[in-house]
Scaffold this motif. Structure first.
Motif, PDB file in Angstrom:
ATOM      1  N   MET A  63      -3.712  28.353  53.550  1.00  0.00           N
ATOM      2  CA  MET A  63      -4.470  29.312  52.474  1.00  0.00           C
ATOM      3  C   MET A  63      -5.715  28.537  51.921  1.00  0.00           C
ATOM      4  O   MET A  63      -5.569  27.295  51.541  1.00  0.00           O
ATOM      5  N   TYR A  64      -6.629  29.086  51.956  1.00  0.00           N
ATOM      6  CA  TYR A  64      -7.759  28.552  51.624  1.00  0.00           C
ATOM      7  C   TYR A  64      -8.692  29.443  50.506  1.00  0.00           C
ATOM      8  O   TYR A  64      -8.981  30.549  50.731  1.00  0.00           O
ATOM      9  N   ASP A  74     -21.575  30.011  46.574  1.00  0.00           N
ATOM     10  CA  ASP A  74     -20.637  29.245  47.119  1.00  0.00           C
ATOM     11  C   ASP A  74     -20.060  29.784  48.329  1.00  0.00           C
ATOM     12  O   ASP A  74     -20.048  31.038  48.576  1.00  0.00           O
ATOM     13  N   HIS A  75     -19.275  29.031  49.381  1.00  0.00           N
ATOM     14  CA  HIS A  75     -18.736  29.493  50.613  1.00  0.00           C
ATOM     15  C   HIS A  75     -17.142  28.799  50.803  1.00  0.00           C
ATOM     16  O   HIS A  75     -17.159  27.517  50.349  1.00  0.00           O
ATOM     17  N   CYS A  76     -16.496  29.690  51.454  1.00  0.00           N
ATOM     18  CA  CYS A  76     -15.480  29.354  51.510  1.00  0.00           C
ATOM     19  C   CYS A  76     -15.074  28.131  52.622  1.00  0.00           C
ATOM     20  O   CYS A  76     -14.616  27.048  52.651  1.00  0.00           O
ATOM     21  N   VAL A  77     -15.716  28.485  53.632  1.00  0.00           N
ATOM     22  CA  VAL A  77     -15.965  27.653  55.065  1.00  0.00           C
ATOM     23  C   VAL A  77     -17.368  27.584  55.317  1.00  0.00           C
ATOM     24  O   VAL A  77     -18.180  28.615  55.315  1.00  0.00           O
ATOM     25  N   GLY A  90      -4.911  31.352  59.313  1.00  0.00           N
ATOM     26  CA  GLY A  90      -5.050  30.942  57.900  1.00  0.00           C
ATOM     27  C   GLY A  90      -5.512  32.227  57.251  1.00  0.00           C
ATOM     28  O   GLY A  90      -5.933  33.461  57.734  1.00  0.00           O
ATOM     29  N   SER A  91      -5.473  32.022  55.733  1.00  0.00           N
ATOM     30  CA  SER A  91      -5.955  33.076  54.917  1.00  0.00           C
ATOM     31  C   SER A  91      -7.175  32.606  54.112  1.00  0.00           C
ATOM     32  O   SER A  91      -7.003  31.361  53.320  1.00  0.00           O
ATOM     33  N   PHE A  92      -8.202  33.321  53.975  1.00  0.00           N
ATOM     34  CA  PHE A  92      -9.467  32.820  53.256  1.00  0.00           C
ATOM     35  C   PHE A  92     -10.059  33.782  52.321  1.00  0.00           C
ATOM     36  O   PHE A  92     -10.484  34.743  52.702  1.00  0.00           O
ATOM     37  N   ILE A  93      -9.853  33.404  51.183  1.00  0.00           N
ATOM     38  CA  ILE A  93     -10.204  34.447  50.082  1.00  0.00           C
ATOM     39  C   ILE A  93     -11.038  33.756  49.052  1.00  0.00           C
ATOM     40  O   ILE A  93     -11.080  32.432  49.037  1.00  0.00           O
ATOM     41  N   GLY A  94     -11.674  34.317  47.981  1.00  0.00           N
ATOM     42  CA  GLY A  94     -12.392  33.802  47.092  1.00  0.00           C
ATOM     43  C   GLY A  94     -13.296  34.694  46.144  1.00  0.00           C
ATOM     44  O   GLY A  94     -13.553  35.619  46.609  1.00  0.00           O
TER      45      GLY A  94
END
Length: 176
Positions: A63-64, A74-77, A90-94
């Motif tokens: 979880m990211y 801003d960036h998650c990855v 994986g899970s990528f949220i934000g």
């Protein structure tokens, strides 16, 4: 921030939360670093995972979460400067503000390649792995699916019959 410079990082499980209000990523891989991350829960304020300067990062599960800072991009990855990030799960949220993205490629020869995972915004087609395509999931999240079974050059086909029909003498049909 956890910074991996020219080393090898194998992170399996665990919880990592970036504290403070620094303008950095929770995990930074750079300088030919190699990282494999699976099953971790990682939260970052300005960003979650950054790869640059020839780094190679593989994310297989976990979880990211991007917590975000108002007014910042801003960036998650994030991948830049000849770095490669491969995502298979994986899970990528934000929280994205000021043009931030879940997945962001910045710079020459950098790449993010997605073969799996759950995302809070659509995956750009150019980030999908070979034979994969973006998809919207029933719950409103996004991901990729293995859609194509054949290709002629850079043109992909959902069936072998379609590729065969489109082929010309001398073409090579690649099967996935």
């Amino acid at each position: 921030a956890l910074i991996n410079t020219e080393g090898e990082l194998n992170l399996t499980g665990g919880k990592f939360t970036q504290s403070g209000n620094g303008a950095t990523y929770a995990i930074i891989c750079q300088g030919a670093a190699v990282a494999t991350i699976s099953g971790a829960e990682i939260s970052g304020i300005h960003g979650v995972i950054a790869a640059n300067d020839n780094a190679n990062v593989t994310i297989t599960s976990g979880m990211y979460e991007l917590l975000g800072v108002a007014g910042q991009s801003d960036h998650c990855v994030y991948a830049a400067e000849n770095a490669t990030v491969m995502i298979t799960g994986g899970s990528f949220i934000g929280e994205h503000d000021a043009g931030g993205k879940t997945l962001y490629v910045d710079g020459t020869n950098a790449s993010i390649v997605v073969f799996g995972g759950i995302f809070d915004e659509p995956v750009a087609e150019e980030l999908c792995g070979k034979a994969y395509a973006p998809v919207e999931n029933a719950d409103g999240t996004f991901g990729v699916e293995h859609r194509y079974v054949a290709a002629i050059g850079e043109t992909y086909y959902e069936t072998f019959a379609a590729a065969y029909t489109a082929s010309k003498p001398g073409d090579t049909i690649t099967i996935f």
